[in-house]
Scaffold this active site. Structure first.
Site, mmCIF file in Angstrom:
data_model
loop_
_atom_site.group_PDB
_atom_site.id
_atom_site.type_symbol
_atom_site.label_atom_id
_atom_site.label_comp_id
_atom_site.label_asym_id
_atom_site.label_seq_id
_atom_site.Cartn_x
_atom_site.Cartn_y
_atom_site.Cartn_z
ATOM 1 N N ASN A 153 0.847 -1.202 0.000
ATOM 2 C CA ASN A 153 0.000 0.000 0.000
ATOM 3 C C ASN A 153 0.880 1.248 0.000
ATOM 4 O OD1 ASN A 153 0.535 0.821 2.847
ATOM 5 N ND2 ASN A 153 -0.354 -1.184 3.226
ATOM 6 N N LYS B 118 9.052 -17.369 -10.113
ATOM 7 C CA LYS B 118 8.316 -16.255 -10.715
ATOM 8 C C LYS B 118 7.173 -16.808 -11.576
ATOM 9 C CE LYS B 118 8.877 -12.314 -13.669
ATOM 10 N NZ LYS B 118 9.583 -11.895 -14.869
ATOM 11 N N ILE C 222 -2.470 -7.330 14.409
ATOM 12 C CA ILE C 222 -1.428 -7.169 15.435
ATOM 13 C C ILE C 222 -1.952 -6.328 16.599
ATOM 14 C CG2 ILE C 222 0.967 -6.433 15.839
ATOM 15 C CD1 ILE C 222 1.352 -6.653 12.745
ATOM 16 N N PHE D 153 -4.481 3.427 14.915
ATOM 17 C CA PHE D 153 -4.816 4.418 13.891
ATOM 18 C C PHE D 153 -6.001 3.890 13.098
ATOM 19 C CE2 PHE D 153 -2.050 8.116 13.089
ATOM 20 C CZ PHE D 153 -1.171 7.972 14.146
HETATM 21 O O1 PMT Z 1 2.888 6.125 6.484
HETATM 22 P P1 PMT Z 1 2.378 7.484 6.025
HETATM 23 O O2 PMT Z 1 2.546 7.684 4.538
HETATM 24 O O3 PMT Z 1 2.950 8.591 6.841
HETATM 25 O O4 PMT Z 1 0.792 7.512 6.255
HETATM 26 C C1 PMT Z 1 0.279 7.463 7.549
HETATM 27 C C2 PMT Z 1 -0.903 6.502 7.640
HETATM 28 C C3 PMT Z 1 -2.054 7.026 6.802
HETATM 29 C C4 PMT Z 1 -0.508 5.099 7.170
HETATM 30 C C5 PMT Z 1 -1.280 6.435 9.171
HETATM 31 O O5 PMT Z 1 -1.615 7.706 9.623
HETATM 32 C C6 PMT Z 1 -2.434 5.468 9.415
HETATM 33 O O6 PMT Z 1 -3.607 5.792 9.288
HETATM 34 N N1 PMT Z 1 -2.090 4.202 9.775
HETATM 35 C C7 PMT Z 1 -3.052 3.086 9.920
HETATM 36 C C8 PMT Z 1 -3.325 2.505 8.568
HETATM 37 C C9 PMT Z 1 -4.271 1.343 8.624
HETATM 38 O O7 PMT Z 1 -3.920 0.278 8.195
HETATM 39 O O8 PMT Z 1 -5.431 1.572 9.209
HETATM 40 P P2 PMT Z 1 -6.606 0.462 9.379
HETATM 41 O O9 PMT Z 1 -7.793 1.289 9.643
HETATM 42 O O10 PMT Z 1 -6.629 -0.477 8.238
HETATM 43 O O11 PMT Z 1 -6.152 -0.353 10.661
HETATM 44 C C10 PMT Z 1 -6.573 -0.011 11.957
HETATM 45 C C11 PMT Z 1 -5.478 -0.257 12.957
HETATM 46 O O12 PMT Z 1 -5.182 -1.650 13.057
HETATM 47 C C12 PMT Z 1 -4.164 0.427 12.644
HETATM 48 O O13 PMT Z 1 -3.626 0.890 13.861
HETATM 49 C C13 PMT Z 1 -3.295 -0.692 12.063
HETATM 50 O O14 PMT Z 1 -1.913 -0.490 12.324
HETATM 51 C C14 PMT Z 1 -3.814 -1.895 12.858
HETATM 52 N N2 PMT Z 1 -3.682 -3.178 12.148
HETATM 53 C C15 PMT Z 1 -4.425 -3.416 11.013
HETATM 54 C C16 PMT Z 1 -4.344 -4.656 10.392
HETATM 55 C C17 PMT Z 1 -3.497 -5.647 10.939
HETATM 56 N N3 PMT Z 1 -3.377 -6.825 10.370
HETATM 57 N N4 PMT Z 1 -2.774 -5.379 12.036
HETATM 58 C C18 PMT Z 1 -2.846 -4.168 12.643
HETATM 59 O O15 PMT Z 1 -2.164 -3.948 13.651
#
Ligand code: PMT
Length: 401
Positions: A211, A289, A306, A324
């Site tokens: 991503n 590949k 996680i 986040f």
């Molecule tokens: O990296 P940059 O370019 O500076 O951009 C910042 C950002 C937009 C990536 C950052 O601010 C942000 O929003 N990060 C979270 C991105 C995300 O994957 O969000 P989500 O809504 O899909 O996930 C929710 C939360 O679960 C997040 O804290 C994520 O880290 C966590 N997660 C999600 C999936 C997973 N398998 N494990 C996780 O820990």
């Protein structure tokens, strides 16, 4: 023993009428057992002498960038590494302007540019210069880079005018720096974990699903935590970013690796999950590949969440778990759902449909959702990610105190 005992302080004295006050400042720091080295700019020598500073600081005074004597003893890089902290006193309008441009035209500006330590600016100038938009803009820029300021205050000026621009009292400067080190000491035993960047989920040895995350937001949070003295671990997916030696950096590629590294980093006191972790991985990665074909069907399976794993950990749940939420629509609803479903203490939501914030940009605009606060939603204005991170860490410090 004082909190300043054996702390290595690099004073940078610039050319302004207030330079005489730097002598008293140095005397106070020396009295508190700080180890001092000083750089004197060319114009500062019009106001104070190297001899008086050397006598008061009992330390070396540097003047020229290319002095053979200095090069033998300590070059600009070693000097910037030597210091625990840099204070620019007085910071004139000219110095502030040069620093905001990243100038490296003399020893003082070169050392600051090469430094990864906290730099404090103690501005002193005429009230009109202080109020000028260019000075305000330059300072705003420097603050977004992480510089801190002490003062100025309002009062009578050497030029006969009255207003804001007068240099802070040496005792105030001492107090501010004491507080800075006190906080650092207090946070030293507090462990913080940050995840950042994207993950790569391989399809075959050369292709992957990923991503747009650049890691900038997470790296800035880790930097802000480390600067405030927290023992910080940063687990990051692939990025082009660098980070200082003070941070324990763990580089990973896949979500599985990020999960393993997180497990191994527990227990921690604070965990912040800013990584954009892929929700799915390819069920069976090809070892060779994949050859060109008309149609390719990928079988995806779910990656472990996680954040969910950590926030629901029986014995090692951190005291503060911050997730986040990257959203393109229904931010309020989705962020509140994540706060609840992922058992977080806070969720920091950002709108990733915008071009100038969220993924990749240097800027962001976030809303913090709190689980156990009366006023449970707080918007932080559109700012540089470095500034947003400082504000987030301010709130973390308030919460843990
Ligand atoms: O990296 P940059 O370019 O500076 O951009 C910042 C950002 C937009 C990536 C950052 O601010 C942000 O929003 N990060 C979270 C991105 C995300 O994957 O969000 P989500 O809504 O899909 O996930 C929710 C939360 O679960 C997040 O804290 C994520 O880290 C966590 N997660 C999600 C999936 C997973 N398998 N494990 C996780 O820990």
């Amino acid at each position: 023993m004082t909190v300043l005992s054996n702390k290595k302080i690099l004073f940078i004295i610039c050319g302004g009428i207030s330079a005489y006050k730097s002598l008293e400042t140095i005397r106070l720091f020396k009295k508190n057992n700080a180890e001092i080295k000083t750089i004197l700019t060319k114009s500062a020598k019009e106001f104070v002498t190297p001899l008086s500073i050397a006598s008061l600081s009992q330390g070396k005074v540097y003047e020229d960038l290319f002095s053979v004597e200095n090069e033998n003893e300590m070059d600009h890089i070693s000097l910037s590494r030597w210091a625990d902290l840099i204070i620019v006193v007085p910071a004139t309008a000219n110095t502030i302007s040069k620093l905001s441009q990243g100038s490296s035209e003399d020893l003082a500006s070169t050392v600051i540019l090469a430094s990864n330590k906290q730099t404090f600016l103690v501005p002193a100038m005429n009230v009109r210069m202080w109020e000028h938009k260019s000075t305000k803009d330059n300072l705003k820029k420097l603050k977004s880079f992480g510089y801190k300021t002490i003062g100025p205050v309002i009062g009578d000026m050497a030029c006969g005018e009255y207003g804001e621009g007068k240099m802070s009292d040496p005792l105030i400067i001492l107090n501010e720096i004491n507080n800075f080190f006190l906080y650092q000491k207090k946070h030293k035993k507090i462990k913080a974990l940050v995840t950042a960047g994207p993950t790569k989920e391989y399809i075959d040895p050369v292709r992957f699903i990923s991503n747009k995350s650049s890691g900038k937001q997470g790296y800035e949070i880790a930097k802000s935590l480390s600067k405030r003295g927290f023992e910080t671990t940063l687990i990051t997916g692939p990025t082009n970013l660098d980070i200082g030696d003070e941070i324990n950096l763990i580089k990973v590629e896949t979500a599985e690796e990020m999960f393993k590294a997180t497990q191994e980093s527990l227990p921690v006191d604070i965990a912040i999950f800013s990584a954009a972790v892929a929700d799915f991985r390819v069920n069976k990665k090809d070892t060779n590949k994949i050859k060109k074909q008309d149609k390719l069907t990928l079988n995806l399976e779910k990656n472990i969440d996680i954040l969910n794993y950590v926030s629901n950990h029986n014995s090692m749940r951190p005291k503060l778990v911050i997730g986040f939420a990257a959203e393109t629509n229904d931010i309020d609803k989705n962020a509140r759902l994540k706060l609840e479903n992922k058992n977080c203490d806070w969720i920091i939501a950002n709108d990733v449909s915008k071009k100038d914030s969220g993924f990749e940009s240097d800027y962001n605009e976030v809303i913090v959702y709190y689980k156990n606060k009366k006023n449970n939603k707080e918007k932080l204005a559109f700012k540089k990610k470095s500034e947003i991170s400082e504000e987030i860490v301010d709130r973390i410090i308030n919460q843990i105190n």
